[in-house]
Motif scaffolding. Sequence first.
Motif, PDB file in Angstrom:
ATOM      1  N   GLY A  50      35.824  -2.545  64.818  1.00 52.54           N
ATOM      2  CA  GLY A  50      34.445  -3.004  65.022  1.00 52.54           C
ATOM      3  C   GLY A  50      33.902  -3.619  63.752  1.00 52.54           C
ATOM      4  O   GLY A  50      34.226  -4.744  63.405  1.00 52.54           O
ATOM      5  N   TYR A  51      33.103  -2.851  63.014  1.00 52.47           N
ATOM      6  CA  TYR A  51      32.484  -3.367  61.785  1.00 52.47           C
ATOM      7  C   TYR A  51      32.702  -2.434  60.591  1.00 52.47           C
ATOM      8  O   TYR A  51      32.170  -2.661  59.515  1.00 52.47           O
ATOM      9  CB  TYR A  51      30.975  -3.581  61.998  1.00 52.47           C
ATOM     10  CG  TYR A  51      30.238  -2.324  62.418  1.00 52.47           C
ATOM     11  CD1 TYR A  51      29.609  -1.521  61.470  1.00 52.47           C
ATOM     12  CD2 TYR A  51      30.187  -1.930  63.739  1.00 52.47           C
ATOM     13  CE1 TYR A  51      28.965  -0.358  61.842  1.00 52.47           C
ATOM     14  CE2 TYR A  51      29.529  -0.777  64.126  1.00 52.47           C
ATOM     15  CZ  TYR A  51      28.919   0.009  63.174  1.00 52.47           C
ATOM     16  OH  TYR A  51      28.282   1.157  63.550  1.00 52.47           O
ATOM     17  N   TYR A  52      33.497  -1.388  60.769  1.00 53.99           N
ATOM     18  CA  TYR A  52      33.813  -0.467  59.669  1.00 53.99           C
ATOM     19  C   TYR A  52      35.103   0.274  60.022  1.00 53.99           C
ATOM     20  O   TYR A  52      35.555   0.258  61.163  1.00 53.99           O
ATOM     21  CB  TYR A  52      32.691   0.548  59.449  1.00 53.99           C
ATOM     22  CG  TYR A  52      32.630   1.625  60.511  1.00 53.99           C
ATOM     23  CD1 TYR A  52      33.286   2.838  60.337  1.00 53.99           C
ATOM     24  CD2 TYR A  52      31.945   1.414  61.705  1.00 53.99           C
ATOM     25  CE1 TYR A  52      33.258   3.819  61.323  1.00 53.99           C
ATOM     26  CE2 TYR A  52      31.903   2.375  62.694  1.00 53.99           C
ATOM     27  CZ  TYR A  52      32.556   3.580  62.499  1.00 53.99           C
ATOM     28  OH  TYR A  52      32.537   4.539  63.481  1.00 53.99           O
ATOM     29  N   ILE A  53      35.658   0.917  59.021  1.00 58.41           N
ATOM     30  CA  ILE A  53      36.788   1.823  59.264  1.00 58.41           C
ATOM     31  C   ILE A  53      36.699   2.985  58.289  1.00 58.41           C
ATOM     32  O   ILE A  53      36.284   2.823  57.140  1.00 58.41           O
ATOM     33  CB  ILE A  53      38.157   1.108  59.140  1.00 58.41           C
ATOM     34  CG1 ILE A  53      39.261   1.994  59.703  1.00 58.41           C
ATOM     35  CG2 ILE A  53      38.450   0.711  57.713  1.00 58.41           C
ATOM     36  CD1 ILE A  53      40.547   1.265  59.964  1.00 58.41           C
ATOM     37  N   LYS A  54      37.052   4.161  58.769  1.00 55.75           N
ATOM     38  CA  LYS A  54      37.068   5.358  57.936  1.00 55.75           C
ATOM     39  C   LYS A  54      38.297   5.286  57.037  1.00 55.75           C
ATOM     40  O   LYS A  54      39.416   5.091  57.507  1.00 55.75           O
ATOM     41  CB  LYS A  54      37.124   6.593  58.835  1.00 55.75           C
ATOM     42  CG  LYS A  54      36.863   7.885  58.127  1.00 55.75           C
ATOM     43  CD  LYS A  54      35.390   8.132  57.962  1.00 55.75           C
ATOM     44  CE  LYS A  54      35.153   9.505  57.369  1.00 55.75           C
ATOM     45  NZ  LYS A  54      33.839   9.630  56.766  1.00 55.75           N
ATOM     46  N   CYS A  55      38.082   5.411  55.737  1.00 53.47           N
ATOM     47  CA  CYS A  55      39.182   5.323  54.779  1.00 53.47           C
ATOM     48  C   CYS A  55      39.657   6.739  54.438  1.00 53.47           C
ATOM     49  O   CYS A  55      39.202   7.352  53.486  1.00 53.47           O
ATOM     50  CB  CYS A  55      38.722   4.585  53.519  1.00 53.47           C
ATOM     51  SG  CYS A  55      40.069   4.296  52.365  1.00 53.47           S
ATOM     52  N   ASN A  56      40.576   7.246  55.255  1.00 54.56           N
ATOM     53  CA  ASN A  56      41.098   8.597  55.040  1.00 54.56           C
ATOM     54  C   ASN A  56      42.568   8.532  54.603  1.00 54.56           C
ATOM     55  O   ASN A  56      43.127   7.455  54.435  1.00 54.56           O
ATOM     56  CB  ASN A  56      40.920   9.440  56.311  1.00 54.56           C
ATOM     57  CG  ASN A  56      41.513   8.760  57.534  1.00 54.56           C
ATOM     58  OD1 ASN A  56      42.415   7.934  57.424  1.00 54.56           O
ATOM     59  ND2 ASN A  56      40.993   9.097  58.701  1.00 54.56           N
ATOM     60  N   GLU A  57      43.164   9.696  54.444  1.00 56.74           N
ATOM     61  CA  GLU A  57      44.556   9.762  53.986  1.00 56.74           C
ATOM     62  C   GLU A  57      45.500   9.070  54.974  1.00 56.74           C
ATOM     63  O   GLU A  57      46.462   8.422  54.564  1.00 56.74           O
ATOM     64  CB  GLU A  57      44.978  11.224  53.793  1.00 56.74           C
ATOM     65  CG  GLU A  57      44.287  11.933  52.647  1.00 56.74           C
ATOM     66  CD  GLU A  57      44.612  11.319  51.288  1.00 56.74           C
ATOM     67  OE1 GLU A  57      45.796  11.020  51.031  1.00 56.74           O
ATOM     68  OE2 GLU A  57      43.679  11.129  50.494  1.00 56.74           O
ATOM     69  N   ASP A  58      45.217   9.207  56.277  1.00 54.68           N
ATOM     70  CA  ASP A  58      46.076   8.583  57.285  1.00 54.68           C
ATOM     71  C   ASP A  58      46.118   7.066  57.096  1.00 54.68           C
ATOM     72  O   ASP A  58      47.189   6.458  57.150  1.00 54.68           O
ATOM     73  CB  ASP A  58      45.582   8.908  58.702  1.00 54.68           C
ATOM     74  CG  ASP A  58      45.786  10.377  59.061  1.00 54.68           C
ATOM     75  OD1 ASP A  58      46.521  11.075  58.333  1.00 54.68           O
ATOM     76  OD2 ASP A  58      45.208  10.816  60.070  1.00 54.68           O
ATOM     77  N   LEU A  59      44.953   6.469  56.872  1.00 51.61           N
ATOM     78  CA  LEU A  59      44.891   5.019  56.664  1.00 51.61           C
ATOM     79  C   LEU A  59      45.701   4.625  55.420  1.00 51.61           C
ATOM     80  O   LEU A  59      46.455   3.654  55.447  1.00 51.61           O
ATOM     81  CB  LEU A  59      43.445   4.549  56.528  1.00 51.61           C
ATOM     82  CG  LEU A  59      43.262   3.054  56.237  1.00 51.61           C
ATOM     83  CD1 LEU A  59      43.709   2.209  57.424  1.00 51.61           C
ATOM     84  CD2 LEU A  59      41.818   2.737  55.888  1.00 51.61           C
TER      85      LEU A  59
END
Length: 200
Positions: A50-59
């Motif tokens: 969409g317009y953002y993404i969660k930047c976590n360890e998986d990413l």
Amino acid sequence: MARPIKKGLSYFPFDVDIFKEVKIRILMANYGANGVLLYIYLLTAVYNNGYYIKCNEDLLYVASADLGVSPQKAREIIQFCCKRSLFDDALFRKRQVLSSVGIQRRYQEMVKARAVKRTVKVQGELWLLDCDETKNFIMVCPPEGELDINCINSEINSGKSKINTTNKSKENKSKINKKEKDKEKETVPQGTYFPDAAVN
């Protein structure tokens, strides 16, 4: 059965002069092709969501595996992109989310056709555009746990993005002043002379 609502985009506009932009040139000077490749990879992930993404360890692990860089190097490049305003640094530090004003401007232009049928909802705590910039088909929803109200249509509330507390405080003060004046009238005996209250 109804078709599920698409959350992200199928494609996004990509400037042909991207390598002339100063921010991209600085990114390339510091991290070479890997830096630019990771940035473009993250853009595709953001717009797919969409317009953002969660930047976590998986990413980090998936991106590093896909691109052949270490997770530590991927994290370092992302932090550099945030400091150079390719992504919003405050949003990244506060919520570990990757987005930017530019990303969100492009997103709302891309969902314009979709919004003819259904208003597009966005999360208020992640939406970076001002009320003036937010189109009328975007509904900015309050953060979870705040007032239990429906999503706020940005066009209707463009001039009321923040609740006007000054009017409420003035109203409360005037009520208090009126009560005090009423009490004074009750306690002051009839026929008392007030020299300061002379009639003009």
